[in-house]
Design an enzyme around this catalytic site. Structure first.
Site: not given
Ligand code: FRU
Length: 507
Positions: A44, A46-47, A71, A103-104, A177-178, A229, A311
């Protein structure tokens, strides 16, 4: 070395080369495997995280769960490239620890060693990320996300977490976050742009370790039907005038449903972001470009990379060994249309490294189902199609196959909208909202339309009017689309058509 030893070394080197070539070709042959978009070999993703250019190498890190194709506890995966298309996947860069999942976040070159992480003259690369603590979350506390640091003294290859983590504790907000960090030269300080639920919070720091809150932005502005985000704050230039661009991803609430990225234009004075207007703008109107941010240290151009999924269905798409890919890297620029400024995206010029043979045709008047013969001869089916048309009437570009699967990309003159219709594009049943026609406004007002369509095995990226209107959609045809046809309605002329074969960059 003895002859026998030499023979053994040669044999093992040959064997390794054969095995890696086999692995490469078996990966390349997997159903729906993107051929020139980055995707992890397994599991998997993602970002995109920590995008950084350093010493001639582009590093991408990414949200990664190495134990499943859905995820889970987040790690930072890692890949590098020198041309933004041939990627080498490397060992995981950051693992979860007692403070939480990783996380991101972002990464910077700390050239002045403001953090003090540098040693023996080595420049530290510093990653700033969110810790997500599942134990605190389970205990129904609000402060389960906070920011941490890691640094690398070997040009990004290995990372050490800072012993003083977290560097920015949570003030009692469930979404905190992020962090995207950039250097603000006029005040010689770092700026952290952070997503805090329904707004962006800015923090400042001299050393990446101590942060003070500067301001907030956006509570009353932009799209708000989902959580904010993955922001990014960038200074850009429009005809000699400085303009600041603030990217904000939102989920859900995109223009065609689910996740998408909006942006604001304005001014930033080292403390506060002040928007120039109240418009909601989208960097991409397709459904599959989320959480995208820019590379740190990429020189005069801003290079953007997004997560090519949504998502709404990311965990259900029908790929087996892995899930999801990144968009193609894009150069961002500011462009004006009808007296308003917009952020435009175009494929980076490095795309030439995957370009093969190209054919050009001129002045195709009123075609109906005009067959692009070059596509039928293109065995791998990957291509870029560039059209220069008059904007007089409707047109469509149809990709289809013998089993009746079809993908249509077009322009509706009456509503002045581009569209991608993936409702019959192949496998769509994994999620109720996937089989849809998506729309995007035409922002340019000129009499000509330019189209660049980039097609990989399982995605289409539309850059219209020099990147003013962009749409990115994933598709899952069971069989290759063998025919490519173009239809225009009365009055529209295809002034020029260029069809370019694209090559796989899997290595
Ligand atoms: C965006 C998000 C971020 C977070 C990450 C978790 O896609 O939800 O806000 O840090 O993915 O995997």
């Amino acid at each position: 070395m003895t002859k026998r030893k030499l023979l053994l070394v040669t044999i093992s080197l040959l064997l390794a080369a054969v095995l890696s070539a086999q692995e490469k070709s078996s990966t390349a042959q997997e159903m729906y495997r993107p051929q020139f978009h980055f995707s992890p070999r397994e599991h998997w993703m993602n970002d995109p995280n920590g995008l950084i250019f350093y010493k001639g190498v582009y590093h991408i890190f990414f949200q990664y769960y190495p134990e499943a194709t859905v995820w889970g506890p987040m790690h930072w995966g890692h890949a590098t490239s020198t041309d933004l298309f041939h990627w080498k996947e490397l060992p995981i860069a950051l693992y979860p620890d007692t403070l939480g999942y990783i996380f991101s976040g972002s990464a910077v070159v700390d050239a002045k060693n403001t953090s003090g992480f540098g040693k023996d003259g080595k420049t530290p690369l510093v990653a700033i990320f969110t810790y997500h603590n599942p134990v605190l979350e389970k205990a129904k506390r609000k402060d389960f996300q906070y920011q941490g640091l890691a640094f690398s003294l070997d040009d990004g290859m290995t990372w050490t977490k800072y012993a003083g983590n977290p560097v920015l504790p949570n003030p009692g907000i469930t979404d905190f976050r992020d962090p995207k960090v950039s250097w603000y030269a006029p005040q010689q300080k770092w700026i952290m742009t952070l997503a805090t639920k329904d707004r962006i919070s800015f923090f400042g720091s001299k050393n990446l370790k101590q942060w003070e809150k500067l301001s907030e932005f956006g509570l009353q502005l932009g799209a708000h039907s989902g959580v904010w985000e993955c922001p990014d704050l960038m200074e850009m230039d429009y005809q000699g005038r400085k303009t600041w661009v603030l990217l904000v991803s939102i989920n859900p609430g995109g223009p065609n449903g689910g996740s998408a990225t909006q942006y604001f234009l304005g001014n930033f004075d080292g403390i506060q972001f002040t928007p120039t207007d109240t418009a909601t703008r989208w960097i991409d109107f397709g459904t599959d470009n989320y959480a995208g941010v820019s590379f740190f240290n990429s020189g005069n151009r801003k290079i953007f990379l997004g997560w090519m999924s949504n998502w709404q269905y990311a965990t259900q798409v029908p790929t087996l060994q892995w899930r999801s890919a990144m968009t193609i890297p894009r150069t961002l620029s500011l462009k004006s249309a009808a007296g308003k400024l917009y952020l435009a995206s175009s494929p980076v010029t490095e795309m030439k490294v995957i370009k093969g043979k190209s054919i050009t045709e001129a002045n195709i008047t009123s075609p109906v189902n005009y067959l692009v013969a070059a596509h039928q001869k293109n065995e791998n089916g990957l291509f870029q199609l560039d059209l220069d048309l008059t904007a007089a009437n409707n047109f469509s570009i149809l990709l289809d196959n013998e089993t009746g699967e079809k993908l249509v990309i077009g322009f509706d003159h009456t509503s002045n909208k581009y569209y991608i219709d993936r409702s019959k594009s192949g496998v769509t049943s994994f999620e109720a909202g996937f089989a849809k026609k998506h729309f995007a406004p035409r922002l340019s007002t000129g009499n000509s339309i330019s189209i660049s369509l980039v097609f990989d095995q399982a995605s289409v990226e539309l850059f219209a009017d020099d990147g003013l209107t962009v749409m990115t959609d994933v598709v899952f045809p069971k069989n290759r689309y063998t025919a490519l046809r173009i239809s225009t309605e009365k009055g529209t002329i295809v002034r020029q058509l260029q069809y370019t074969i694209l090559k796989s960059s899997i290595q």
